[in-house]
Design a protein around this motif. Structure first.
Motif, mmCIF file in Angstrom:
data_model
loop_
_atom_site.group_PDB
_atom_site.id
_atom_site.type_symbol
_atom_site.label_atom_id
_atom_site.label_comp_id
_atom_site.label_asym_id
_atom_site.label_seq_id
_atom_site.Cartn_x
_atom_site.Cartn_y
_atom_site.Cartn_z
ATOM 1 N N ASN A 87 15.851 -42.074 4.977
ATOM 2 C CA ASN A 87 16.540 -42.542 6.187
ATOM 3 C C ASN A 87 15.639 -43.444 7.019
ATOM 4 O O ASN A 87 16.068 -44.482 7.523
ATOM 5 N N ALA A 88 14.376 -43.048 7.176
ATOM 6 C CA ALA A 88 13.433 -43.857 7.947
ATOM 7 C C ALA A 88 13.167 -45.193 7.256
ATOM 8 O O ALA A 88 13.120 -46.247 7.900
ATOM 9 N N GLN A 89 12.994 -45.166 5.932
ATOM 10 C CA GLN A 89 12.758 -46.392 5.180
ATOM 11 C C GLN A 89 13.962 -47.325 5.271
ATOM 12 O O GLN A 89 13.812 -48.543 5.438
ATOM 13 N N SER A 90 15.156 -46.772 5.155
ATOM 14 C CA SER A 90 16.364 -47.591 5.230
ATOM 15 C C SER A 90 16.512 -48.237 6.597
ATOM 16 O O SER A 90 16.931 -49.394 6.715
ATOM 17 N N LEU A 91 16.156 -47.480 7.636
ATOM 18 C CA LEU A 91 16.220 -48.023 8.988
ATOM 19 C C LEU A 91 15.239 -49.181 9.136
ATOM 20 O O LEU A 91 15.588 -50.246 9.665
ATOM 21 N N LEU A 127 23.879 -36.251 5.831
ATOM 22 C CA LEU A 127 22.639 -36.783 6.386
ATOM 23 C C LEU A 127 22.337 -38.203 5.919
ATOM 24 O O LEU A 127 21.504 -38.889 6.518
ATOM 25 N N MET A 128 23.021 -38.650 4.855
ATOM 26 C CA MET A 128 22.758 -39.979 4.323
ATOM 27 C C MET A 128 24.018 -40.842 4.342
ATOM 28 O O MET A 128 24.208 -41.721 3.501
ATOM 29 N N ARG A 174 23.884 -42.357 11.202
ATOM 30 C CA ARG A 174 23.002 -41.583 12.076
ATOM 31 C C ARG A 174 21.728 -42.339 12.430
ATOM 32 O O ARG A 174 20.675 -41.743 12.636
ATOM 33 N N GLU A 175 21.819 -43.663 12.487
ATOM 34 C CA GLU A 175 20.623 -44.450 12.743
ATOM 35 C C GLU A 175 19.975 -44.128 14.081
ATOM 36 O O GLU A 175 18.747 -44.087 14.188
ATOM 37 N N GLU A 176 20.811 -43.887 15.105
ATOM 38 C CA GLU A 176 20.229 -43.610 16.426
ATOM 39 C C GLU A 176 19.439 -42.313 16.413
ATOM 40 O O GLU A 176 18.415 -42.182 17.096
#
Length: 209
Positions: free
Chosen positions: A173-177, A100-101, A105-107
């Protein structure tokens, strides 16, 4: 004198045409997110008139929910295959975090984030989001429960811990995006935090292998 020309029209079975429209909408969502799903955009991608899209998909809210559910279902099945191939619960939890990290999986992160936001105005999407979140809860909770049964984990609250862990991964994941950073740099820290949450032996939840 004027003349008109049009491209040849191909008659297709209703099921085939409906599938093409859903496929077009799914491709748009992958590339641009759920918010890009408009009647016109789907029609252009499918190469049909907007009226035909409206015929097969009378409510865009339902199409958005369908696309969301299909994309997330594909992701969940993929992750289930990965973790299902690992027997040891601690290693399985590590495989979950790694997958998951992994930064690839950005999209789908965009789809998740927009799904949460848009669900406030789309009842069909809200139901789809709730159902898929429950699937993630079940998957992660089952890993933790297996670890508790084998003695690898010692938490007495597998459900709550699963929720915390999901929130941690989703948030990073959201923060990294949003920040344009690489999520993989946080995988090892997340694994250490996961060990504390589930009550695992330090270093037993391995990532980056």
């Amino acid at each position: 004198m004027s003349s008109t020309s049009s491209r040849p029209r191909t008659r297709k079975a209703p099921a085939e045409r409906a599938a093409e429209i859903v496929a077009a909408a799914t491709a748009i969502a992958r590339e641009q997110g759920l918010s890009a799903l408009t009647l016109r955009a789907v029609a252009e991608r499918a190469g049909v008139a907007s009226g035909l899209v409206a015929h097969y998909q009378p409510a865009m809210d339902d199409l958005v929910a369908r696309v969301y559910a299909d994309l997330v279902d594909e992701e969940v099945r993929d992750v289930e295959r990965v973790v299902g191939a690992v027997a040891d619960p601690a290693a399985r939890l590590g495989a979950l975090i790694d997958t998951l990290m992994d930064g690839g999986r950005e999209e789908l992160t965009v789809v998740w984030v927009e799904g949460w936001a848009m669900a406030r105005r789309n009842d069909a999407l809200a139901r789809a989001v709730a159902a898929q979140m429950e699937r993630w809860q079940t998957l992660v909770e089952s890993i933790i429960e297996d670890g508790c049964r084998t003695g690898a984990f010692s938490t007495t609250e597998p459900g709550e811990v699963a929720w915390e862990l999901i929130g941690m991964i989703d948030g990073l994941n959201a923060q990294s995006l949003a920040r344009g950073t690489d999520t993989t740099r946080f995988a090892a820290r997340t694994a250490r935090a996961a060990e504390a949450l589930v009550g695992a032996r330090p270093g037993s939840v391995a990532v980056g292998s």
